[in-house]
Design a protein around this motif. Structure first.
Motif, mmCIF file in Angstrom:
data_model
loop_
_atom_site.group_PDB
_atom_site.id
_atom_site.type_symbol
_atom_site.label_atom_id
_atom_site.label_comp_id
_atom_site.label_asym_id
_atom_site.label_seq_id
_atom_site.Cartn_x
_atom_site.Cartn_y
_atom_site.Cartn_z
ATOM 1 N N VAL A 144 0.799 -1.262 -0.315
ATOM 2 C CA VAL A 144 -0.276 0.149 0.077
ATOM 3 C C VAL A 144 0.643 1.331 -0.207
ATOM 4 N N ALA A 145 1.852 1.917 0.850
ATOM 5 C CA ALA A 145 2.748 2.601 0.988
ATOM 6 C C ALA A 145 3.278 2.948 -0.219
ATOM 7 N N ARG A 146 3.822 1.034 -1.243
ATOM 8 C CA ARG A 146 4.807 1.651 -2.661
ATOM 9 C C ARG A 146 3.243 2.352 -3.495
ATOM 10 N N GLU A 147 2.819 2.203 -3.525
ATOM 11 C CA GLU A 147 1.729 2.662 -4.280
ATOM 12 C C GLU A 147 1.220 4.209 -4.372
ATOM 13 N N GLN A 148 1.506 4.258 -2.895
ATOM 14 C CA GLN A 148 1.167 5.505 -2.536
ATOM 15 C C GLN A 148 1.975 7.100 -2.643
ATOM 16 N N SER A 149 3.486 5.757 -2.836
ATOM 17 C CA SER A 149 4.417 6.872 -2.952
ATOM 18 C C SER A 149 4.467 6.938 -4.626
ATOM 19 N N LYS A 150 4.655 6.056 -5.204
ATOM 20 C CA LYS A 150 4.094 6.411 -7.194
ATOM 21 C C LYS A 150 3.376 7.677 -7.316
ATOM 22 N N LEU A 151 2.255 7.562 -6.447
ATOM 23 C CA LEU A 151 1.081 8.853 -6.390
ATOM 24 C C LEU A 151 1.335 10.226 -6.047
ATOM 25 N N LEU A 152 1.938 10.345 -5.249
ATOM 26 C CA LEU A 152 2.953 11.372 -4.337
ATOM 27 C C LEU A 152 3.526 11.720 -5.587
ATOM 28 N N LYS A 153 4.366 11.022 -6.597
ATOM 29 C CA LYS A 153 4.771 11.263 -7.426
ATOM 30 C C LYS A 153 4.930 12.238 -8.678
ATOM 31 N N ALA A 154 3.358 11.744 -9.153
ATOM 32 C CA ALA A 154 2.878 11.926 -10.073
ATOM 33 C C ALA A 154 2.600 12.856 -10.454
ATOM 34 N N ASP A 155 2.672 13.734 -11.394
ATOM 35 C CA ASP A 155 2.290 15.356 -12.516
ATOM 36 C C ASP A 155 0.679 14.619 -12.587
ATOM 37 N N ALA A 156 0.631 13.276 -13.219
ATOM 38 C CA ALA A 156 -1.047 12.780 -13.536
ATOM 39 C C ALA A 156 -0.961 11.428 -14.167
ATOM 40 N N ILE A 157 -2.318 10.775 -13.788
ATOM 41 C CA ILE A 157 -2.135 9.399 -13.606
ATOM 42 C C ILE A 157 -2.887 8.829 -14.647
ATOM 43 N N ILE A 158 -1.975 7.967 -15.008
ATOM 44 C CA ILE A 158 -3.425 7.381 -16.318
ATOM 45 C C ILE A 158 -3.488 5.477 -15.309
ATOM 46 N N VAL A 159 -5.619 5.817 -15.735
ATOM 47 C CA VAL A 159 -6.049 4.479 -14.655
ATOM 48 C C VAL A 159 -7.117 4.150 -15.844
ATOM 49 N N GLN A 160 -6.000 2.570 -16.154
ATOM 50 C CA GLN A 160 -6.913 2.213 -17.208
ATOM 51 C C GLN A 160 -7.318 0.688 -17.019
ATOM 52 N N PHE A 161 -8.254 0.298 -17.926
ATOM 53 C CA PHE A 161 -9.198 -0.857 -17.735
ATOM 54 C C PHE A 161 -10.464 -0.643 -18.761
ATOM 55 N N PRO A 162 -10.715 -2.310 -18.173
ATOM 56 C CA PRO A 162 -12.157 -2.928 -19.396
ATOM 57 C C PRO A 162 -13.088 -2.260 -18.608
ATOM 58 N N LEU A 163 -13.993 -2.091 -19.018
ATOM 59 C CA LEU A 163 -15.689 -1.941 -18.700
ATOM 60 C C LEU A 163 -16.334 -3.139 -18.275
ATOM 61 N N TRP A 164 -16.009 -3.778 -17.396
ATOM 62 C CA TRP A 164 -16.306 -5.300 -16.871
ATOM 63 C C TRP A 164 -18.072 -5.048 -15.868
ATOM 64 N N TRP A 165 -19.015 -5.297 -16.481
ATOM 65 C CA TRP A 165 -19.996 -5.101 -15.604
ATOM 66 C C TRP A 165 -20.160 -3.636 -15.409
ATOM 67 N N TYR A 166 -20.029 -2.552 -16.446
ATOM 68 C CA TYR A 166 -20.264 -1.309 -15.902
ATOM 69 C C TYR A 166 -19.128 -0.471 -15.135
ATOM 70 N N GLY A 167 -18.184 -1.475 -14.906
ATOM 71 C CA GLY A 167 -17.949 -1.261 -13.619
ATOM 72 C C GLY A 167 -16.314 -1.237 -13.996
ATOM 73 N N MET A 168 -15.556 -0.726 -12.874
ATOM 74 C CA MET A 168 -13.682 -1.677 -12.640
ATOM 75 C C MET A 168 -13.788 -2.890 -12.206
ATOM 76 N N PRO A 169 -12.835 -3.775 -13.227
ATOM 77 C CA PRO A 169 -12.245 -5.252 -12.270
ATOM 78 C C PRO A 169 -11.850 -4.687 -10.733
ATOM 79 N N ALA A 170 -12.386 -6.300 -10.113
ATOM 80 C CA ALA A 170 -12.421 -6.567 -8.882
ATOM 81 C C ALA A 170 -10.792 -6.154 -8.603
#
Length: 277
Positions: free
Chosen positions: A90-116
């Protein structure tokens, strides 16, 4: 890269179990394009890294690990964040997010929502004290225009099986920005991010011209720091009541998710209305 003066850091989060899928191909080409433009890129391919999407008592730090009392998800994960007792993943992902100027979130739309697996990433990473909450010194509410991620830009890239008209203004599946309102407004805008109109690639299972969608992707990546964001309303400037309801003088008589933008989302064939402010 056109439209960007200085190289920035982009954090790309993706969720698809097959590397050879359309999602996987777009991810590889998108990352290569960003790097060619001189940008620093951080990655989290959730299936590849074996991300655990389940919130467990261990996410609450030592209290959760030793079972000293009932696990209170919000307060215990907040305390674990503030005392540096979170799980390392969890801390590792938060560190990446804090360093980012922009975020890309990519996923297939499954049952009109994000994959679990991606929903679980948000559940575990966007905890109180980190992604939202209250400033303990000033009492300032950390959300929307006061959120901790103000200044970060975010772009959703999704593939789906529906035909293009199905996610249009009169489509059976719902207009795209309304279909994704919970993610775009309830997660990204809520935490302070500037939300770009999503890139949706419909009829993905019947795609015959990859170069066309590749060009669409490149165009949106080139506009990552210059394209206009969705103009979601700020919360603390008088447009909402203390109960988080749109004030009577704003768009009176109207309802639905689109009233929470100062102008409607860009919908082909539908003119922009002038807000009644």
């Amino acid at each position: 890269m056109q439209g960007i003066d200085d190289p920035s850091t982009v954090f790309w989060i993706s969720a698809h179990p097959e590397q050879r899928s359309l999602t996987g191909s777009l991810r590889r080409d998108g990352l290569a394009h960003l790097r060619q433009g001189g940008h620093s890129v951080l990655e989290s391919d959730l299936y590849a890294i074996g991300w655990d999407p389940v919130v467990r008592s261990q996410d609450g730090g030592q209290v959760g690990e030793h079972g000293l009392r009932r696990f209170r998800v919000s307060s215990d994960t907040r305390r674990a964040f503030l005392t540096d007792e979170q799980p390392r993943d969890v801390a590792r992902e938060q560190s990446k997010l804090l360093k980012a100027d922009a975020i890309i979130v990519q996923f297939p739309l499954w049952w009109y929502g994000m994959p679990a697996i991606l929903k679980g990433w948000f559940d575990r990473v966007f905890v109180s004290g980190f992604a939202f909450g209250t400033d303990p010194q000033t009492g300032r509410r950390l959300r929307f225009e006061q959120g901790p991620f103000v200044g970060k830009r975010v772009l959703v890239i999704t593939t789906l099986g529906d035909r293009p008209q199905a996610i249009g203004p009169r489509g059976k599946s719902g207009e795209l920005n309304e279909l994704l309102f919970g993610l775009l407004h309830g997660t990204f805008a809520y935490t302070g991010m500037s939300v770009l109109p999503p890139l949706a690639l419909p009829s993905a299972d019947r795609l015959s011209d990859y170069s066309r969608v590749q060009d669409e992707l490149v165009d949106r990546l080139d506009g990552l720091f210059v394209d206009r964001e969705i103009p979601y309303r700020p919360q603390f400037t008088g447009e909402y009541t203390s109960e988080w309801e749109l004030a009577d003088h704003v768009r009176p008589g109207e309802h639905g998710v689109r009233i929470h933008s100062r102008t409607p989302a860009a919908i082909p064939g539908e003119p922009h209305a002038t807000p009644n402010e």
